[in-house]
Design an enzyme around this catalytic site. Structure first.
Site, PDB file in Angstrom:
ATOM      1  N   PHE A 228       0.870  -1.194   0.000  1.00 35.98           N
ATOM      2  CA  PHE A 228       0.000   0.000   0.000  1.00 35.98           C
ATOM      3  C   PHE A 228       0.904   1.240   0.000  1.00 35.98           C
ATOM      4  O   PHE A 228       0.845   2.086   0.892  1.00 35.98           O
ATOM      5  CB  PHE A 228      -0.946   0.011   1.209  1.00 35.98           C
ATOM      6  CG  PHE A 228      -1.721  -1.263   1.408  1.00 35.98           C
ATOM      7  CD1 PHE A 228      -2.893  -1.492   0.683  1.00 35.98           C
ATOM      8  CD2 PHE A 228      -1.287  -2.242   2.296  1.00 35.98           C
ATOM      9  CE1 PHE A 228      -3.619  -2.669   0.858  1.00 35.98           C
ATOM     10  CE2 PHE A 228      -2.002  -3.416   2.481  1.00 35.98           C
ATOM     11  CZ  PHE A 228      -3.178  -3.632   1.766  1.00 35.98           C
ATOM     12  N   ASP A 250       1.217  -1.161  -4.958  1.00 38.90           N
ATOM     13  CA  ASP A 250      -0.021  -0.394  -4.829  1.00 38.90           C
ATOM     14  C   ASP A 250      -0.920  -0.768  -6.002  1.00 38.90           C
ATOM     15  O   ASP A 250      -0.434  -1.175  -7.061  1.00 38.90           O
ATOM     16  CB  ASP A 250       0.267   1.119  -4.837  1.00 38.90           C
ATOM     17  CG  ASP A 250      -0.845   1.923  -4.159  1.00 38.90           C
ATOM     18  OD1 ASP A 250      -0.682   2.303  -2.983  1.00 38.90           O
ATOM     19  OD2 ASP A 250      -1.888   2.151  -4.814  1.00 38.90           O
ATOM     20  N   SER A 251      -2.233  -0.609  -5.805  1.00 42.95           N
ATOM     21  CA  SER A 251      -3.161  -0.923  -6.892  1.00 42.95           C
ATOM     22  C   SER A 251      -3.291   0.233  -7.871  1.00 42.95           C
ATOM     23  O   SER A 251      -3.901   0.100  -8.922  1.00 42.95           O
ATOM     24  CB  SER A 251      -4.534  -1.282  -6.312  1.00 42.95           C
ATOM     25  OG  SER A 251      -4.946  -0.262  -5.431  1.00 42.95           O
ATOM     26  N   ASP A 300       0.475  -0.880   5.359  1.00 40.38           N
ATOM     27  CA  ASP A 300      -0.205   0.373   5.735  1.00 40.38           C
ATOM     28  C   ASP A 300      -1.446   0.551   4.855  1.00 40.38           C
ATOM     29  O   ASP A 300      -1.484   1.429   3.991  1.00 40.38           O
ATOM     30  CB  ASP A 300       0.763   1.558   5.574  1.00 40.38           C
ATOM     31  CG  ASP A 300       0.136   2.865   6.035  1.00 40.38           C
ATOM     32  OD1 ASP A 300      -0.792   2.824   6.875  1.00 40.38           O
ATOM     33  OD2 ASP A 300       0.567   3.927   5.550  1.00 40.38           O
ATOM     34  N   CYS A 340      -5.463   2.646  10.271  1.00 41.23           N
ATOM     35  CA  CYS A 340      -5.877   4.041  10.444  1.00 41.23           C
ATOM     36  C   CYS A 340      -7.382   4.148  10.654  1.00 41.23           C
ATOM     37  O   CYS A 340      -7.952   5.231  10.556  1.00 41.23           O
ATOM     38  CB  CYS A 340      -5.430   4.889   9.258  1.00 41.23           C
ATOM     39  SG  CYS A 340      -6.135   4.349   7.698  1.00 41.23           S
TER      40      CYS A 340
HETATM   41  N1  SAH Z   1       1.876   4.158   3.309  1.00 41.35           N
HETATM   42  C1  SAH Z   1       1.464   5.292   2.536  1.00 41.35           C
HETATM   43  C2  SAH Z   1      -0.029   5.544   2.616  1.00 41.35           C
HETATM   44  C3  SAH Z   1      -0.911   4.390   2.179  1.00 41.35           C
HETATM   45  S1  SAH Z   1      -2.499   4.864   1.658  1.00 41.35           S
HETATM   46  C4  SAH Z   1       2.281   6.521   2.965  1.00 41.35           C
HETATM   47  O1  SAH Z   1       3.008   6.475   3.987  1.00 41.35           O
HETATM   48  O2  SAH Z   1       2.218   7.543   2.286  1.00 41.35           O
HETATM   49  C5  SAH Z   1      -3.200   3.408   1.050  1.00 41.35           C
HETATM   50  C6  SAH Z   1      -2.802   3.028  -0.375  1.00 41.35           C
HETATM   51  O3  SAH Z   1      -3.309   1.718  -0.605  1.00 41.35           O
HETATM   52  C7  SAH Z   1      -3.356   3.889  -1.502  1.00 41.35           C
HETATM   53  O4  SAH Z   1      -2.302   4.370  -2.280  1.00 41.35           O
HETATM   54  C8  SAH Z   1      -4.247   2.941  -2.334  1.00 41.35           C
HETATM   55  O5  SAH Z   1      -4.102   3.166  -3.735  1.00 41.35           O
HETATM   56  C9  SAH Z   1      -3.693   1.601  -1.968  1.00 41.35           C
HETATM   57  N2  SAH Z   1      -4.607   0.443  -2.008  1.00 41.35           N
HETATM   58  C10 SAH Z   1      -5.860   0.347  -1.532  1.00 41.35           C
HETATM   59  N3  SAH Z   1      -6.332  -0.920  -1.632  1.00 41.35           N
HETATM   60  C11 SAH Z   1      -5.328  -1.649  -2.178  1.00 41.35           C
HETATM   61  C12 SAH Z   1      -5.161  -3.024  -2.501  1.00 41.35           C
HETATM   62  N4  SAH Z   1      -6.131  -3.906  -2.261  1.00 41.35           N
HETATM   63  N5  SAH Z   1      -3.990  -3.428  -3.040  1.00 41.35           N
HETATM   64  C13 SAH Z   1      -2.991  -2.553  -3.270  1.00 41.35           C
HETATM   65  N6  SAH Z   1      -3.081  -1.237  -2.957  1.00 41.35           N
HETATM   66  C14 SAH Z   1      -4.228  -0.797  -2.419  1.00 41.35           C
END
Ligand code: SAH
Length: 395
Positions: A228, A250-251, A300, A340
């Site tokens: 993520f 990330d997706s 995260d 979060c």
């Molecule tokens: N760790 C980051 C914040 C994460 S926010 C930081 O410190 O800045 C959550 C992220 O998860 C987003 O970018 C979103 O695109 C991604 N996301 C949400 N669901 C997902 C999934 N199932 N697989 C991969 N990425 C995902």
């Protein structure tokens, strides 16, 4: 003054300076207050309790501005609250020196329910999430401009919670100069570009600043899987801290692309990181099948639970990635796992993580408990504002 009279016995939370009054606690509303209008809140015996903003469509029907009968909700009130919030931030170490982006107003915890203000260098990004602050928006913007000497104020109230308040989603420039397409910020040793128009929340996950910095200090020589990854936050921290290899997952392809730009901004060699556009749940299973392992894994995820009826599903999601995370660690490896969702209380998160370790067949020790950075203030009287929690576990 228009008045909200509480049901018998419902004054207790206000007496403890908790700012929310739910619709079910209200016996009667006198004087037909409009949306956001200031009302006095009294007990059934007509004892004065607080003064707050009225929000007819919201389950949280009144949010208290003050518990002082002599305090009026006027220009001076908003000025005092903003000055106090700014002074608190000035007392926190590192503000404006070690890092150039931070929260200057954290809504209820700064006595301004529903107002979020983040500073990104010379620009402010604001969210008006409740009817009271919405009504006073022009005044608040004028005061923010005067008291922070910022170049511009951009609004990111394009969030669904506004609908619960009977407000519509909105975004755009409210004062001064348009912010650039990318604002460069610094967090300790790391630099990031932030797109305050398209980015999540106000643009960046500022609440994770100190936790990213912890990884920066403990990443030397490690292979790091950053799940993520958004715009690369933990990945940049790890790479800059000397990680052997960082894998960002990330997706969202655009977010991964911004993550690469942030790696370049920090002078990280292309050979030291890779980006994988994938669903984390699927990719971790694929890695498990392939027997691929890492020294450090960061989990995260976005908020899995927004409402109480999502909690079962959220718990399963957190447990699922915890199991996979534990299974993909090299011996002696470390898992950084976060939630979060405010509804996910720390004890429950700990239990779910422990269940995950058990199912993965792992023993683990807690090395550290993480929280949100202190500029994301938590009022003692408003525990709901403590939403980010994390654990560093060593297997
Ligand atoms: N760790 C980051 C914040 C994460 S926010 C930081 O410190 O800045 C959550 C992220 O998860 C987003 O970018 C979103 O695109 C991604 N996301 C949400 N669901 C997902 C999934 N199932 N697989 C991969 N990425 C995902």
């Amino acid at each position: 003054m228009k008045k909200v009279i509480l049901e018998k016995g419902r004054e207790k939370s206000l007496q403890r300076h908790h700012p929310w009054i739910f619709s079910g606690a209200i016996k009667q509303v006198e004087g037909k207050p409009g949306r956001g209008e200031t009302v006095d809140i009294v007990s059934i015996g007509n004892d004065w309790l607080a003064r707050g903003s009225y929000s007819p469509d919201s389950q949280i029907t009144v949010r208290a501005w003050t518990f002082d009968k002599d305090e009026n909700i006027d220009r001076d009130f908003f000025r005092r609250k903003i000055v106090k919030a700014l002074e608190f931030r000035q007392r926190l170490s590192g503000i404006g020196t070690d890092f150039t982006a931070y929260r200057i107003i954290a809504a209820e915890s700064d006595g301004l329910p529903g107002l979020i203000v983040d500073r990104y260098g010379d620009f402010l990004v604001v969210q008006f999430l409740a009817s009271g602050v919405e009504l006073h928006k022009p005044l608040i913007i004028e005061l923010l401009a005067e008291l922070t000497a910022c170049k511009g104020i951009y609004e990111r109230s394009d969030v669904a919670v506004r609908l619960k308040e009977g407000l519509t989603e909105t975004a755009g420039l409210l004062y001064g100069e348009e912010p650039p397409a990318k604002i460069e910020i610094r967090e300790h040793a790391q630099k990031f570009y932030v797109d305050v128009r398209q980015g999540h929340k106000t643009g960046f996950y500022l609440d994770q600043r100190d936790n990213r910095d912890y990884l920066y200090k403990h990443a030397v020589g490690k292979t790091v899987l950053n799940c993520f990854s958004y715009t690369g936050g933990f990945g940049v921290a790890a790479a800059l801290g000397g990680a052997a290899m960082v894998t960002n997952v990330d997706s969202s392809a655009p977010m991964l692309a911004q993550g690469s730009e942030n790696m370049q901004l920090n002078g990280i060699d292309e050979k030291r990181y890779e980006n994988i556009e994938a669903d984390v749940f699927c990719l971790l299973r694929k890695f498990r099948a392939e027997g691929r392992k890492f020294d450090v894994i960061v989990l995260d995820p976005p908020k899995f639970a927004d409402a109480k009826n999502h909690m079962d599903k959220a718990c399963r999601g957190y447990k699922d990635i915890a199991i996979l995370g534990f299974q993909l660690l090299n011996p002696g490896g470390q898992l950084y796992t976060f939630s979060c969702s405010g509804l996910m209380v720390p004890e429950l998160f700990l239990k779910i993580t422990a269940d995950g370790a058990l199912d993965a067949g792992m023993d683990a020790h807690i090395i550290k408990r993480f929280s949100q950075a202190p500029d994301h203030a938590v009022s003692l009287h408003f525990p709901e504002s403590q939403y980010l929690k994390g654990l560093l576990l060593n297997i």
